[in-house]
Design a protein around this motif. Structure first.
Motif, short mmCIF file in Angstrom:
data_model
loop_
_atom_site.label_atom_id
_atom_site.label_comp_id
_atom_site.label_asym_id
_atom_site.label_seq_id
_atom_site.Cartn_x
_atom_site.Cartn_y
_atom_site.Cartn_z
N LYS A 135 86.95 19.26 108.78
CA LYS A 135 87.53 20.61 108.82
C LYS A 135 87.10 21.37 107.58
O LYS A 135 87.06 20.79 106.49
N ALA A 136 86.80 22.65 107.74
CA ALA A 136 86.27 23.39 106.60
C ALA A 136 86.59 24.87 106.73
O ALA A 136 86.58 25.43 107.82
N ASN A 184 81.86 33.60 117.13
CA ASN A 184 83.29 33.34 116.92
C ASN A 184 83.66 33.66 115.47
O ASN A 184 83.05 33.14 114.53
N ASP A 185 84.70 34.51 115.28
CA ASP A 185 85.08 34.95 113.95
C ASP A 185 85.31 33.77 113.02
O ASP A 185 86.07 32.86 113.36
N LYS A 186 84.73 33.83 111.87
CA LYS A 186 84.89 32.80 110.83
C LYS A 186 84.58 31.39 111.34
O LYS A 186 85.13 30.40 110.87
N GLY A 187 83.74 31.31 112.37
CA GLY A 187 83.37 30.00 112.93
C GLY A 187 84.55 29.28 113.57
O GLY A 187 84.56 28.04 113.66
N ALA A 188 85.54 30.06 114.03
CA ALA A 188 86.75 29.46 114.63
C ALA A 188 86.35 28.51 115.76
O ALA A 188 85.60 28.88 116.66
N SER A 225 91.46 30.07 114.48
CA SER A 225 91.70 28.63 114.25
C SER A 225 90.76 28.12 113.15
O SER A 225 89.90 28.84 112.66
N VAL A 226 90.92 26.85 112.84
CA VAL A 226 90.13 26.21 111.78
C VAL A 226 88.65 26.15 112.18
O VAL A 226 88.30 26.28 113.36
N SER A 227 87.78 25.96 111.18
CA SER A 227 86.37 25.72 111.47
C SER A 227 85.97 24.35 110.93
O SER A 227 86.82 23.62 110.39
N PHE A 228 84.69 24.02 111.08
CA PHE A 228 84.22 22.68 110.69
C PHE A 228 82.89 22.76 109.95
O PHE A 228 82.12 23.71 110.12
N PHE A 229 82.63 21.72 109.15
CA PHE A 229 81.31 21.48 108.58
C PHE A 229 80.74 20.27 109.31
O PHE A 229 81.43 19.24 109.43
N LEU A 230 79.55 20.40 109.85
CA LEU A 230 78.97 19.32 110.67
C LEU A 230 77.64 18.87 110.10
O LEU A 230 76.82 19.71 109.70
N VAL A 231 77.44 17.56 110.09
CA VAL A 231 76.14 17.01 109.68
C VAL A 231 75.58 16.21 110.86
O VAL A 231 76.24 15.28 111.36
N TYR A 232 74.40 16.63 111.32
CA TYR A 232 73.75 15.97 112.46
C TYR A 232 72.76 14.94 111.90
O TYR A 232 71.92 15.29 111.06
N LEU A 233 72.86 13.70 112.37
CA LEU A 233 71.98 12.65 111.85
C LEU A 233 71.28 11.89 112.97
O LEU A 233 71.93 11.45 113.93
#
Ligand SMILES: Cc1cc2nc3c(=O)[nH]c(=O)nc-3n(C[C@H](O)[C@H](O)[C@H](O)COP(=O)(O)OP(=O)(O)OC[C@H]3O[C@@H](n4cnc5c(N)ncnc54)[C@H](O)[C@@H]3O)c2cc1C
Length: 488
Positions: free
Chosen positions: A377-378, A429-433, A303-311
């Protein structure tokens, strides 16, 4: 010593299976490569600010839901408290905002008021989605997807089992706003409307609509910690900081595991909670598998992966009309929000999620401050595997978020980010799925890898098997594994 069961990985699927089996009196061992339990469902602290690693809202915490069932069996239903989210989320479009109410009848009537000409279609659409949800939640997945005798009883399920959500919507809702709102959580299914399974998406919308979305009171980490403690209290063992490198196969059955540091643990049954590709190709070995099974796995897509920014921020959010969970979209075209995820994650097509933890759990940050995540999503292979671009993309995403939190960049005390590579490194998780296999029509139900595997005494639990991605689903998979193992 020979364990009754070894579980590889302490994600929520593995912990649920382990806790239930230990409670059943089976001598259980869980082996986890990280230093804490939970997999994606963990929390961490930076300079006084707590963050949940990824989670927004979870389903199944209501009476009768899969999570409730597991906690009740374990006697933990009072220990873990959940906060019911209402509204579930806010969708922000240019010049238009919509609160997704936690009461499904109000949700339906809000949609009908938006587009009176679609009112009848919206009613029909929801009764179909409710029927699809009912079938998925009440009948065993292996029966309903494979047994053609069910067709006569549930014709709608069979009509839509090979259709996408877009195909279902095309029949009943034409208004662009209504369609966009109904597709708002495609990101959490990991696929655009034209690819995501009609059944998967309907089940998600109805589950949250009828039974609510929840956050753990206090901190997500409390939930996996309680499951881990339950395993130990029931005479089970958990070993952390230990990676499983191999599954021992003897006479085509799983007989034990070998860890990275060379230790051997033997068991009568093994359940893998880690990536299915790693389970079969790295731990079992292709030499122990038939060609058609190898081909099947090679053809399944993560499945898709994500880019996350924690603030962590030192500003108040009152007066901004913000909810604990916000999806921001550049137009009503949700399909387009998937178009640039491998090329430009902050392109004019991109949508993003803002999860403000402190609006539900204020103690996660110092007084007057907030903890939040921005996520979009990334792709894993983005810009040569994220080489040198992480900080720049974080700054761009923060700028985008200033649409809903003006001046955000001037109030940041703590900042961290995670790419798909980070997600893969922490959880395997493969490819950050984010959700195991993709959740299109060819990857759900009977087409997904099942809990029983071609190797005797080896089972799968977690989001690489049925029912699919998300915490409620992986807890369900843990319950299903326990049932299979207990049945023998
Ligand atoms: C950005 C993002 C947002 C999400 N939002 C939501 C949401 O709002 N609501 C929701 O319900 N779901 C959400 N999900 C999905 C949900 O988090 C997952 O589907 C679920 O938590 C997966 O659980 P799992 O049991 O499959 O195990 P995982 O969480 O994948 O954990 C697997 C565990 O196995 C361990 N492991 C891996 N390899 C080995 C090895 N060789 N030896 C030993 N241990 C190993 C890992 O360290 C890890 O602890 C989100 C996911 C992401 C990434």
């Amino acid at each position: 010593m020979i364990y009754d069961v070894i579980i590889i990985g302490a994600g929520m699927g593995g912990l649920t299976a382990g806790a239930l089996l230990a409670k059943d009196g089976l001598k259980t061992l869980v082996i986890e490569k990280h230093s804490i339990p939970g997999g994606y469902a963990t929390s961490f602290k930076r300079k006084g600010f707590w963050f949940d690693s990824v989670l927004d809202a979870i389903s199944g915490c209501n009476n009768g839901g899969w999570i409730w069932q597991a906690l009740k069996r374990l006697g933990l239903e009072k220990e873990i408290e959940f906060i019911r989210l209402d509204p579930i989320r806010t969708d922000v479009f240019p010049d238009f905002r919509f609160d997704v109410k936690a009461d499904i009848d109000l949700f339906i009537s809000d949609l009908q008021s938006l587009s009176p000409k679609d009112a009848k279609g919206i009613s029909e659409l929801f009764s179909i989605m409710k029927e699809l949800h009912h079938v998925v939640m009440t009948l065993p997945a292996d029966v309903v997807w494979r047994d053609t005798r069910i067709e006569a009883k549930y014709p709608l399920f069979h009509k839509y089992k090979n259709k996408t959500f877009k195909e279902l919507l095309d029949e009943y809702a034409q208004d662009e706003k209504v369609r966009a709102i109904l597709c708002d959580r495609c990101a959490f299914m990991g696929l655009p409307p034209s690819k995501v399974s009609a059944i998967g998406m309907s089940t998600m919308i109805i589950t949250y609509g009828m039974n609510g979305g929840y956050r753990v009171k206090g901190l997500t980490q409390k939930f996996p910690d309680a499951l881990a403690e339950s395993i130990r209290n029931n005479n089970g063992d958990i070993i952390y900081n230990t990676k499983v490198d191999k599954i021992i196969i003897e006479d085509n059955r799983a007989a034990g595991v070998v860890t990275e540091d060379g230790r051997v643990f033997r068991a009568k049954k093994i359940a893998s909670n880690i990536s299915a590709r790693k389970t079969f190709f790295d731990l079992v070995g292709k030499e122990n598998l038939k060609h058609d099974f190898i081909d099947k796995i090679e053809n399944l897509l993560p499945s898709v992966s994500f880019f996350l920014v924690y603030l962590g921020i030192d500003m108040g959010l009152k007066g901004l009309g913000l909810n604990h969970s916000i999806g921001t979209y550049p137009s009503f075209d949700i399909e387009a929000t998937f178009s640039d995820i491998n090329r430009d994650i902050c392109s004019p097509n991109a949508s993003f999620e803002t999860i403000i933890y402190t609006l539900t759990n204020p103690d996660m940050a110092p007084k007057g401050c907030h903890s939040l995540i921005l996520m979009t999503k990334a792709g894993y292979d983005y810009k040569e595997n994220w080489k040198g671009c992480k900080n720049k993309e974080a700054e761009r995403l923060i700028k985008m978020a200033e649409q809903i939190i003006p001046n955000l960049s001037n109030h940041i005390i703590v900042q961290d980010s995670a790419t798909p590579l980070t997600l893969e490194r922490y959880t395997g998780n493969d490819k950050g799925a984010a959700f195991g296999w993709a959740q299109g029509i060819d990857h759900v139900g009977a087409n997904r890898l099942q809990i029983e595997t071609p190797i005797k005494d080896l089972y799968l639990t977690g989001h690489w098997t049925i029912p699919g991605g998300g915490v409620e689903s992986v807890v369900a998979s843990g319950i299903l594994v326990e049932r299979k193992i207990i049945k023998g």
